[in-house]
Design a protein around this motif. Structure first.
Motif, mmCIF file in Angstrom:
data_model
loop_
_atom_site.group_PDB
_atom_site.id
_atom_site.type_symbol
_atom_site.label_atom_id
_atom_site.label_comp_id
_atom_site.label_asym_id
_atom_site.label_seq_id
_atom_site.Cartn_x
_atom_site.Cartn_y
_atom_site.Cartn_z
ATOM 1 N N PHE A 43 0.926 -1.353 0.046
ATOM 2 C CA PHE A 43 -0.187 -0.169 0.163
ATOM 3 C C PHE A 43 1.046 1.367 0.056
ATOM 4 O O PHE A 43 0.439 2.246 0.479
ATOM 5 C CB PHE A 43 -1.044 -0.040 1.269
ATOM 6 C CG PHE A 43 -1.843 -1.279 1.162
ATOM 7 C CD1 PHE A 43 -2.723 -1.309 0.150
ATOM 8 C CD2 PHE A 43 -1.858 -2.034 2.272
ATOM 9 C CE1 PHE A 43 -3.860 -2.620 0.187
ATOM 10 C CE2 PHE A 43 -2.430 -3.295 2.376
ATOM 11 C CZ PHE A 43 -3.390 -3.690 1.512
ATOM 12 N N GLU A 44 1.923 1.304 -0.698
ATOM 13 C CA GLU A 44 2.773 2.362 -0.703
ATOM 14 C C GLU A 44 2.410 3.649 -1.333
ATOM 15 O O GLU A 44 2.563 4.746 -0.763
ATOM 16 C CB GLU A 44 3.904 1.923 -1.674
ATOM 17 C CG GLU A 44 5.250 3.073 -1.781
ATOM 18 C CD GLU A 44 6.614 2.820 -2.440
ATOM 19 O OE1 GLU A 44 7.027 3.696 -2.405
ATOM 20 O OE2 GLU A 44 6.422 1.741 -2.884
ATOM 21 N N VAL A 87 10.954 7.297 6.225
ATOM 22 C CA VAL A 87 9.936 6.120 7.049
ATOM 23 C C VAL A 87 9.549 5.273 6.198
ATOM 24 O O VAL A 87 9.743 3.827 6.625
ATOM 25 C CB VAL A 87 8.812 7.015 7.740
ATOM 26 C CG1 VAL A 87 8.186 5.737 8.510
ATOM 27 C CG2 VAL A 87 9.302 7.945 8.800
ATOM 28 N N MET A 88 8.999 5.556 4.927
ATOM 29 C CA MET A 88 8.466 4.687 3.853
ATOM 30 C C MET A 88 9.739 3.510 3.558
ATOM 31 O O MET A 88 9.661 2.424 3.438
ATOM 32 C CB MET A 88 8.048 5.145 2.761
ATOM 33 C CG MET A 88 7.516 4.093 1.797
ATOM 34 S SD MET A 88 6.346 3.092 2.137
ATOM 35 C CE MET A 88 4.909 4.262 2.231
ATOM 36 N N ALA A 89 10.939 4.062 3.323
ATOM 37 C CA ALA A 89 12.088 3.421 3.114
ATOM 38 C C ALA A 89 12.363 2.395 4.155
ATOM 39 O O ALA A 89 12.720 1.094 3.740
ATOM 40 C CB ALA A 89 13.064 4.234 2.660
ATOM 41 N N ALA A 90 12.329 2.903 5.478
ATOM 42 C CA ALA A 90 12.572 1.867 6.536
ATOM 43 C C ALA A 90 11.612 0.632 6.389
ATOM 44 O O ALA A 90 11.838 -0.401 6.950
ATOM 45 C CB ALA A 90 12.735 2.591 7.725
ATOM 46 N N ALA A 91 10.314 1.243 6.247
ATOM 47 C CA ALA A 91 9.132 0.200 6.531
ATOM 48 C C ALA A 91 9.460 -0.750 5.562
ATOM 49 O O ALA A 91 9.203 -2.034 5.733
ATOM 50 C CB ALA A 91 7.804 0.803 6.548
ATOM 51 N N VAL A 137 8.252 0.750 11.913
ATOM 52 C CA VAL A 137 7.269 -0.215 12.466
ATOM 53 C C VAL A 137 6.186 0.789 13.136
ATOM 54 O O VAL A 137 4.882 0.524 12.810
ATOM 55 C CB VAL A 137 7.517 -1.180 13.323
ATOM 56 C CG1 VAL A 137 6.587 -1.771 14.174
ATOM 57 C CG2 VAL A 137 8.334 -2.163 12.619
ATOM 58 N N PRO A 138 6.478 1.729 13.900
ATOM 59 C CA PRO A 138 5.423 2.565 14.700
ATOM 60 C C PRO A 138 4.371 3.293 13.630
ATOM 61 O O PRO A 138 3.298 3.212 13.896
ATOM 62 C CB PRO A 138 6.134 3.438 15.729
ATOM 63 C CG PRO A 138 7.454 2.909 15.834
ATOM 64 C CD PRO A 138 7.659 2.103 14.382
ATOM 65 N N GLU A 139 5.055 3.842 12.681
ATOM 66 C CA GLU A 139 4.472 4.659 11.918
ATOM 67 C C GLU A 139 3.513 3.809 10.783
ATOM 68 O O GLU A 139 2.220 4.460 10.706
ATOM 69 C CB GLU A 139 5.489 5.453 11.023
ATOM 70 C CG GLU A 139 6.357 6.642 11.618
ATOM 71 C CD GLU A 139 7.502 5.830 12.258
ATOM 72 O OE1 GLU A 139 8.530 6.730 12.804
ATOM 73 O OE2 GLU A 139 7.775 4.459 12.228
ATOM 74 N N THR A 140 4.017 2.628 10.419
ATOM 75 C CA THR A 140 3.044 1.916 9.641
ATOM 76 C C THR A 140 1.660 1.328 10.351
ATOM 77 O O THR A 140 0.768 1.214 9.890
ATOM 78 C CB THR A 140 3.883 0.901 8.909
ATOM 79 O OG1 THR A 140 4.949 1.285 8.220
ATOM 80 C CG2 THR A 140 3.113 -0.374 8.038
#
Length: 340
Positions: free
Chosen positions: A180-181, A190-194, A255-258
């Protein structure tokens, strides 16, 4: 039976456990709810074996999807402490899969199997009407080795240390962020880390490194129900209480943000790749050092004692009744379709 996901303990105890075929003396670990594998002992060898779905999500790209499918099949026998050795796989494929897509899946599985020393010894492959992604068959993985190397799932005892690798919601984060990017409103870093969490979604290295390094007494992969669910299963199988310090558990970037974006609790969300371990106190530091030397984030987070249940910072936590990942995935699919 729950609407989605694995059956609960009550269903297992009523319908499955009483109907397990013939009793055999060579079965040294029979099916139990929440236990990852069974064991046969014959000819002086232990054979740990586990069966799981072949889970292929084309939206991940067939190479990534096949990597994940293979490691799901290996995970449950790896937590036996004996390295996986053999695989039987049944592929009931959707009619629309192309030869080229199948080749990517199979060649990726072959590559991963060779790296782990796993031989694919039998199986079945075909396209069939009514078969749909992501569940496209099943596989049985075996780990053949010395019975003395076996780490039983019910081996936790009072006075041992609890270790956790990688932390909560690894699988939920890796899958949701990639799938769901385009609808996730996250900062680029953050997206890259997720998305980086995807290749953390295997506990195989964690389990083999840990079991070779010290006196591991039980291991469990934190799949459905996440860390809470997995710790409850270790505690129940071993007949012990588990106390954990929440702040000691590693929480990886993204993780927390996703989880917040999908309003899911990371502590009860599916986390394939997160390994939960109990270890004799005198060897816990050695196991931790071995994991860290292999680049696996890990921490000693608590201990076992007489009693029952799982407690975080002194407060009892319940075993989750359902994993929020599945509803989040459905929500994301609805939003994605609405955008198209």
């Amino acid at each position: 039976m729950s609407d989605l996901g694995k059956v609960d303990r009550a269903f297992f105890d009523e319908y499955i456990y009483p109907n397990l075929g013939a009793d055999r003396d060579d079965v040294s670990l029979a099916p139990q709810h929440g236990v990852d594998f069974g064991v046969i002992e014959t000819g002086g060898r232990a054979i740990a074996l586990a069966t799981d779905p072949v889970f292929v999500m084309p939206s991940l790209g067939f190479d990534r999807a096949a990597w994940f499918a293979f490691h799901i099949l290996m995970s449950d026998v790896a937590v036996s402490g004996i390295p996986p050795t053999h695989l039987s796989v049944d592929l009931n494929l959707p009619a629309e899969i192309t030869d080229e897509q199948f080749a990517t899946v199979w060649e990726t599985m072959d590559e991963e199997a060779r790296e782990l020393g796993v031989s694919i010894v039998t199986g079945h492959t075909g396209r069939y009407a009514g078969c749909n992604y992501p569940m496209v068959g099943g596989g049985t993985a075996l780990a053949v080795g010395d019975p003395g190397d076996l780490v039983r799932p019910d081996g936790a005892r009072s006075g041992q240390k609890v270790l956790i690798t990688k932390g909560p919601a690894i699988e939920a984060t890796g899958l949701l962020s990639i799938q769901f990017e385009e609808i996730l409103d996250l900062e680029d870093d953050v997206m890259a880390a997720a998305k980086d969490r995807f290749y953390d979604m295997s506990p195989v290295k964690d389990a083999l490194v840990a079991s070779a390094a010290g006196p591991v007494t039980a291991m469990h992969d934190a799949t459905e129900g996440g860390i809470y669910g997995g710790l409850h299963e270790i505690a129940r199988a071993g007949g012990v209480r588990i106390d954990v310090e929440r702040d000691a558990i590693p929480v990886l970037d993204g993780v927390p943000e996703t989880c917040a974006a999908f309003d899911i609790d990371p502590w009860i969300s599916i986390s394939e790749g997160t390994l939960l371990l109990t270890v004799e106190e005198e060897g816990a530091a050695d196991v931790l050092a071995a994991l860290e030397s292999e680049g696996v984030p890990a921490a000693i987070v608590g201990e076992t004692s007489e009693g029952e249940g799982v407690h975080f910072d002194g407060e009892a936590v319940e075993r989750p009744e359902r994993d929020p990942f599945w509803a989040a995935f459905e929500q994301g699919m609805a939003e994605l379709e609405g955008e198209q």
